[in-house]
Design a protein around this motif. Structure first.
Motif, mmCIF file in Angstrom:
data_model
loop_
_atom_site.group_PDB
_atom_site.id
_atom_site.type_symbol
_atom_site.label_atom_id
_atom_site.label_comp_id
_atom_site.label_asym_id
_atom_site.label_seq_id
_atom_site.Cartn_x
_atom_site.Cartn_y
_atom_site.Cartn_z
ATOM 1 N N PRO A 6 0.798 -1.225 0.000
ATOM 2 C CA PRO A 6 0.000 0.000 0.000
ATOM 3 C C PRO A 6 0.834 1.279 0.000
ATOM 4 C CG PRO A 6 -0.705 -1.477 1.755
ATOM 5 C CD PRO A 6 0.534 -2.061 1.155
ATOM 6 N N LYS A 7 2.094 1.188 0.418
ATOM 7 C CA LYS A 7 2.938 2.385 0.489
ATOM 8 C C LYS A 7 3.587 2.698 -0.862
ATOM 9 C CE LYS A 7 6.773 4.412 3.028
ATOM 10 N NZ LYS A 7 7.796 4.173 4.035
ATOM 11 N N CYS A 8 4.278 1.728 -1.444
ATOM 12 C CA CYS A 8 5.007 1.989 -2.694
ATOM 13 C C CYS A 8 4.262 1.498 -3.932
ATOM 14 C CB CYS A 8 6.399 1.367 -2.650
ATOM 15 S SG CYS A 8 6.408 -0.442 -2.651
ATOM 16 N N GLY A 9 3.360 0.539 -3.772
ATOM 17 C CA GLY A 9 2.598 0.021 -4.898
ATOM 18 C C GLY A 9 3.364 -0.942 -5.784
ATOM 19 N N LYS A 10 4.577 -1.339 -5.375
ATOM 20 C CA LYS A 10 5.403 -2.211 -6.221
ATOM 21 C C LYS A 10 5.669 -3.577 -5.609
ATOM 22 C CE LYS A 10 7.424 1.745 -8.232
ATOM 23 N NZ LYS A 10 8.138 2.369 -9.151
ATOM 24 N N GLY A 11 5.928 -3.635 -4.322
ATOM 25 C CA GLY A 11 6.261 -4.892 -3.676
ATOM 26 C C GLY A 11 5.052 -5.789 -3.517
ATOM 27 N N ARG A 12 5.299 -7.083 -3.452
ATOM 28 C CA ARG A 12 4.217 -8.055 -3.257
ATOM 29 C C ARG A 12 3.684 -7.972 -1.838
ATOM 30 N NH1 ARG A 12 5.335 -13.793 -5.648
ATOM 31 N NH2 ARG A 12 4.858 -14.142 -3.490
ATOM 32 N N LEU A 13 2.377 -8.148 -1.684
ATOM 33 C CA LEU A 13 1.743 -8.110 -0.373
ATOM 34 C C LEU A 13 1.607 -9.511 0.220
ATOM 35 C CD1 LEU A 13 0.394 -6.297 1.739
ATOM 36 C CD2 LEU A 13 -1.734 -6.544 0.483
ATOM 37 N N PHE A 14 1.466 -10.521 -0.629
ATOM 38 C CA PHE A 14 1.220 -11.882 -0.154
ATOM 39 C C PHE A 14 2.352 -12.823 -0.546
ATOM 40 C CE2 PHE A 14 -3.052 -10.073 -0.682
ATOM 41 C CZ PHE A 14 -3.531 -10.261 0.604
ATOM 42 N N VAL A 20 0.432 -12.930 4.471
ATOM 43 C CA VAL A 20 1.028 -11.621 4.229
ATOM 44 C C VAL A 20 2.528 -11.705 4.476
ATOM 45 C CG1 VAL A 20 1.009 -9.199 4.945
ATOM 46 C CG2 VAL A 20 -1.106 -10.500 4.950
ATOM 47 N N VAL A 21 3.310 -11.074 3.594
ATOM 48 C CA VAL A 21 4.765 -11.054 3.766
ATOM 49 C C VAL A 21 5.123 -10.241 5.006
ATOM 50 C CG1 VAL A 21 5.265 -11.340 1.306
ATOM 51 C CG2 VAL A 21 5.055 -9.056 2.249
ATOM 52 N N ASP A 22 6.309 -10.500 5.566
ATOM 53 C CA ASP A 22 6.737 -9.751 6.750
ATOM 54 C C ASP A 22 7.135 -8.318 6.404
ATOM 55 O OD1 ASP A 22 6.302 -11.925 8.380
ATOM 56 O OD2 ASP A 22 8.359 -12.655 8.207
ATOM 57 N N ARG A 23 7.824 -8.152 5.274
ATOM 58 C CA ARG A 23 8.291 -6.828 4.844
ATOM 59 C C ARG A 23 8.127 -6.691 3.335
ATOM 60 N NH1 ARG A 23 10.812 -3.654 8.114
ATOM 61 N NH2 ARG A 23 11.555 -4.389 10.105
ATOM 62 N N CYS A 24 7.918 -5.452 2.900
ATOM 63 C CA CYS A 24 7.877 -5.169 1.465
ATOM 64 C C CYS A 24 9.288 -5.324 0.911
ATOM 65 C CB CYS A 24 7.350 -3.755 1.214
ATOM 66 S SG CYS A 24 7.389 -3.272 -0.517
ATOM 67 N N SER A 25 9.421 -6.029 -0.196
ATOM 68 C CA SER A 25 10.740 -6.261 -0.786
ATOM 69 C C SER A 25 11.295 -5.008 -1.467
ATOM 70 C CB SER A 25 10.661 -7.405 -1.801
ATOM 71 O OG SER A 25 9.729 -7.078 -2.818
ATOM 72 N N VAL A 26 10.460 -4.011 -1.725
ATOM 73 C CA VAL A 26 10.905 -2.797 -2.403
ATOM 74 C C VAL A 26 11.192 -1.673 -1.410
ATOM 75 C CG1 VAL A 26 10.277 -1.037 -4.100
ATOM 76 C CG2 VAL A 26 9.654 -3.414 -4.494
ATOM 77 N N CYS A 27 10.200 -1.316 -0.581
ATOM 78 C CA CYS A 27 10.372 -0.167 0.324
ATOM 79 C C CYS A 27 10.689 -0.572 1.760
ATOM 80 C CB CYS A 27 9.143 0.734 0.288
ATOM 81 S SG CYS A 27 7.657 0.001 1.007
ATOM 82 N N GLY A 28 10.559 -1.849 2.106
ATOM 83 C CA GLY A 28 10.900 -2.316 3.436
ATOM 84 C C GLY A 28 9.832 -2.087 4.491
ATOM 85 N N LEU A 29 8.618 -1.743 4.099
ATOM 86 C CA LEU A 29 7.532 -1.506 5.054
ATOM 87 C C LEU A 29 7.243 -2.779 5.842
ATOM 88 C CD1 LEU A 29 5.340 0.474 6.064
ATOM 89 C CD2 LEU A 29 3.857 -0.481 4.305
ATOM 90 N N ASP A 30 7.124 -2.646 7.154
ATOM 91 C CA ASP A 30 6.897 -3.774 8.050
ATOM 92 C C ASP A 30 5.404 -4.096 8.116
ATOM 93 O OD1 ASP A 30 7.180 -5.738 9.964
ATOM 94 O OD2 ASP A 30 7.330 -4.321 11.627
ATOM 95 N N PHE A 31 5.034 -5.315 7.740
ATOM 96 C CA PHE A 31 3.637 -5.747 7.774
ATOM 97 C C PHE A 31 3.324 -6.625 8.988
ATOM 98 C CE2 PHE A 31 4.170 -5.297 3.077
ATOM 99 C CZ PHE A 31 3.289 -4.248 2.918
ATOM 100 N N THR A 32 4.300 -6.869 9.860
ATOM 101 C CA THR A 32 4.082 -7.794 10.970
ATOM 102 C C THR A 32 3.083 -7.258 11.989
ATOM 103 O OG1 THR A 32 6.025 -6.909 12.109
ATOM 104 C CG2 THR A 32 6.337 -8.890 10.755
ATOM 105 N N ARG A 33 2.948 -5.955 12.096
ATOM 106 C CA ARG A 33 2.015 -5.387 13.076
ATOM 107 C C ARG A 33 0.576 -5.361 12.586
ATOM 108 N NH1 ARG A 33 0.565 -0.306 11.665
ATOM 109 N NH2 ARG A 33 1.826 0.704 10.068
ATOM 110 N N LEU A 34 0.364 -5.631 11.291
ATOM 111 C CA LEU A 34 -0.972 -5.592 10.713
ATOM 112 C C LEU A 34 -1.682 -6.920 10.890
ATOM 113 C CD1 LEU A 34 -0.114 -3.786 7.385
ATOM 114 C CD2 LEU A 34 -1.065 -2.777 9.447
ATOM 115 N N ASN A 35 -2.958 -6.857 11.258
ATOM 116 C CA ASN A 35 -3.761 -8.058 11.417
ATOM 117 C C ASN A 35 -5.194 -7.709 11.045
ATOM 118 O OD1 ASN A 35 -4.917 -10.466 12.053
ATOM 119 N ND2 ASN A 35 -4.662 -10.262 14.255
ATOM 120 N N THR A 36 -5.674 -8.243 9.939
ATOM 121 C CA THR A 36 -7.036 -7.946 9.511
ATOM 122 C C THR A 36 -8.054 -8.901 10.106
ATOM 123 O OG1 THR A 36 -6.807 -9.309 7.543
ATOM 124 C CG2 THR A 36 -6.238 -6.991 7.338
ATOM 125 N N GLY A 37 -7.609 -9.987 10.696
ATOM 126 C CA GLY A 37 -8.533 -10.948 11.273
ATOM 127 C C GLY A 37 -9.474 -11.517 10.225
#
Length: 109
Positions: A6-14, A20-37
């Motif tokens: 959602p931040k850079c629009g380039k890295g894979r989300l899944f 969900v991946v732990d980090r974006c491979s392009v911008c390095g955004l941390d997805f570990t704190r996100l939980n959609t349930g």
């Protein structure tokens, strides 16, 4: 909707179908704190169920086909809609969670 970061629009989300991946491979955004349930699953069930039920009801009233026709058409349709909407739905929920800076509720005790 494209299942990208959602931040850079380039890295894979899944990493898998819904993992969900732990980090974006392009911008390095941390997805570990996100939980959609189950949020995405609830919306997908409402959308797919509503479309299939109202379409089946219309077909029944207009054409009155045998029950096997309903089963042959609408069971695969609900399966395709459910699986097809799940990844984009979860991606949207993650993007909304980031946009609104949502997190777990905490008490100040």
């Amino acid at each position: 909707m494209l299942c990208r970061c959602p931040k850079c629009g380039k890295g894979r989300l899944f990493a898998g179908f819904l993992k969900v991946v732990d980090r974006c491979s392009v911008c390095g955004l941390d997805f570990t704190r996100l939980n959609t349930g189950d949020g995405a699953a609830i919306f997908v069930m409402q959308i797919a169920g509503g479309l299939v039920v109202f379409t089946a009801l219309f077909v029944e009233i207009a054409l009155s086909p045998p029950m096997w026709v309903h089963l042959a058409i609408f069971l695969p349709l609900v399966l395709v809609l459910s699986l097809g909407l799940m990844r984009p739905g979860k991606g949207v929920m993650i993007a909304l969670q980031m946009k609104n800076q949502a997190g777990e509720a905490k008490t100040d005790d």
